[in-house]
Design a protein around this motif. Structure first.
Motif, mmCIF file in Angstrom:
data_model
loop_
_atom_site.group_PDB
_atom_site.id
_atom_site.type_symbol
_atom_site.label_atom_id
_atom_site.label_comp_id
_atom_site.label_asym_id
_atom_site.label_seq_id
_atom_site.Cartn_x
_atom_site.Cartn_y
_atom_site.Cartn_z
ATOM 1 N N THR A 153 1.632 -1.253 4.350
ATOM 2 C CA THR A 153 1.332 -2.688 4.445
ATOM 3 C C THR A 153 1.858 -3.432 3.231
ATOM 4 N N SER A 172 -1.685 2.020 5.622
ATOM 5 C CA SER A 172 -0.437 2.569 5.092
ATOM 6 C C SER A 172 0.739 1.673 5.481
ATOM 7 N N LEU A 214 -6.092 -2.233 3.109
ATOM 8 C CA LEU A 214 -4.700 -2.239 3.545
ATOM 9 C C LEU A 214 -4.349 -0.896 4.159
ATOM 10 N N SER A 227 0.797 -1.222 0.000
ATOM 11 C CA SER A 227 0.000 0.000 0.000
ATOM 12 C C SER A 227 0.833 1.276 0.000
ATOM 13 N N ASP A 268 -0.256 5.170 1.385
ATOM 14 C CA ASP A 268 -1.699 5.421 1.354
ATOM 15 C C ASP A 268 -2.486 4.192 1.801
ATOM 16 N N VAL A 269 -3.681 4.444 2.330
ATOM 17 C CA VAL A 269 -4.601 3.365 2.670
ATOM 18 C C VAL A 269 -5.318 2.914 1.398
ATOM 19 N N ILE A 270 -5.384 1.610 1.181
ATOM 20 C CA ILE A 270 -6.142 1.055 0.061
ATOM 21 C C ILE A 270 -7.477 0.591 0.619
#
Length: 305
Positions: free
Chosen positions: A123, A121, A119, A101, A104-106
């Motif tokens: 990860t 940040s 996911l 990821s 950023d957060v997915i």
């Protein structure tokens, strides 16, 4: 000259830090002369001296003017700052990960049919799908939230740091923290097993298992707070500050280091805005009578007041 080992480099960083901390700010000419005499003719010593001096200059003046006893403690904190940042980034880089990821957060990611994931940040994970419809996920770093459709998957296994979580259909999160693993269930149930125990731990909705490959314990949690990073908020209840820092570090451009182990192990509770990780860290640390020093844009040090 051959490049010295990491151990030798650490010794050079330590010696350079001692020289810098031995002088007051008004004695900078004497300090620079001492650094020059120590490093003259040796490029590795010269590089260590330059790093120590630049870091000292970057610190806020009020931090440099702290009592000499406190400054001596800080000198040991400077021992491997330059090398630890680059080395830690190298060790945690998701080389060869199937999914990563980054910063950023997915929000929604289909890992496989019947398996949706979010996911956090920083990860990284690998995925192996077996012929008998068993999906194995290796969580290499960070945290993920999984929603498994029981009608499409026989079993999903998540492996994180020697901790194995098995599920047939549920909604849950797995997070790798600083030295531990957390498995929290929002819906359904999972089975958490470790190599040191024969019996698996059943974790149901509204509870979490926290531990290591040597063992752990099941504790109650608020379902609405599980994987709260999906909403841009970090919510913790009675967690070590080092775990909070570990989560925030994945959103920071560099590293977060502790100058005091007692502070790192102190427990903290609260909800923190993830939009600014350093401000979130300051909010968490302030409740523990600590402070956060941003030495450079790539390094923050947590220390007692």
């Amino acid at each position: 000259m051959a490049d010295p080992s990491r151990k030798a480099k650490g010794a050079l960083e330590q010696e350079a830090a001692r020289i810098v901390l031995a002088y007051r700010d008004e004695d900078r000419l004497a300090r620079d002369a001492a650094l020059h005499a120590w490093s003259r003719g040796d490029p590795d010593r010269a590089a260590a001296a330059d790093r120590a001096l630049r870091m000292w200059i970057a610190m806020a003046p009020q931090e440099r003017e702290r009592p000499r006893k406190s400054r001596r403690r800080l000198a040991y904190g400077m021992v491997a700052i330059a090398t630890s940042v680059s080395l830690a980034l190298w060790l945690t880089a998701p080389f060869g990960a199937d999914f990563a990821s980054g910063g950023d957060v997915i929000a929604e990611l289909q890992i496989a049919p019947g398996v949706m994931s979010a996911l956090d940040s920083g990860t990284a994970l690998n995925v192996i799908e077996n012929d008998d419809d068993v999906l194995s996920i290796e969580l290499r770093s960070g945290a993920l939230f999984l929603a498994v459709d029981r009608s499409k998957r026989k079993r999903v296994t998540v492996i994180a740091g020697g901790v194995t979580t098995k599920v047939t259909g549920t909604r849950f999160s797995v997070a790798r923290l600083s030295g531990s693993v957390s498995v929290a269930v929002e819906e359904g149930s999972v089975s958490v097993g470790v190599a040191a125990q024969d019996d698996a731990n059943a974790v149901i909705a509204g509870s979490a298992w926290i531990g290591t490959e040597r063992g752990g314990a099941v504790v109650p949690v608020n379902v609405s707070e599980i994987a709260s990073w999906r909403q841009g908020v970090l919510t913790v209840r009675n967690r070590p500050l080092r775990d909070v820092a570990d989560i925030l570090a994945r959103r920071f451009t560099g590293q977060i280091l502790f100058a005091d182990a007692t502070l790192a192990n102190a427990r903290v509770s609260g909800s923190f805005d993830l939009a600014d990780p350093i401000e979130a860290l300051r909010a968490a640390v302030s409740a523990l009578d600590g402070r956060v020093m941003t030495v450079t844009p790539w390094l923050a040090i947590v220390a007692p007041k």
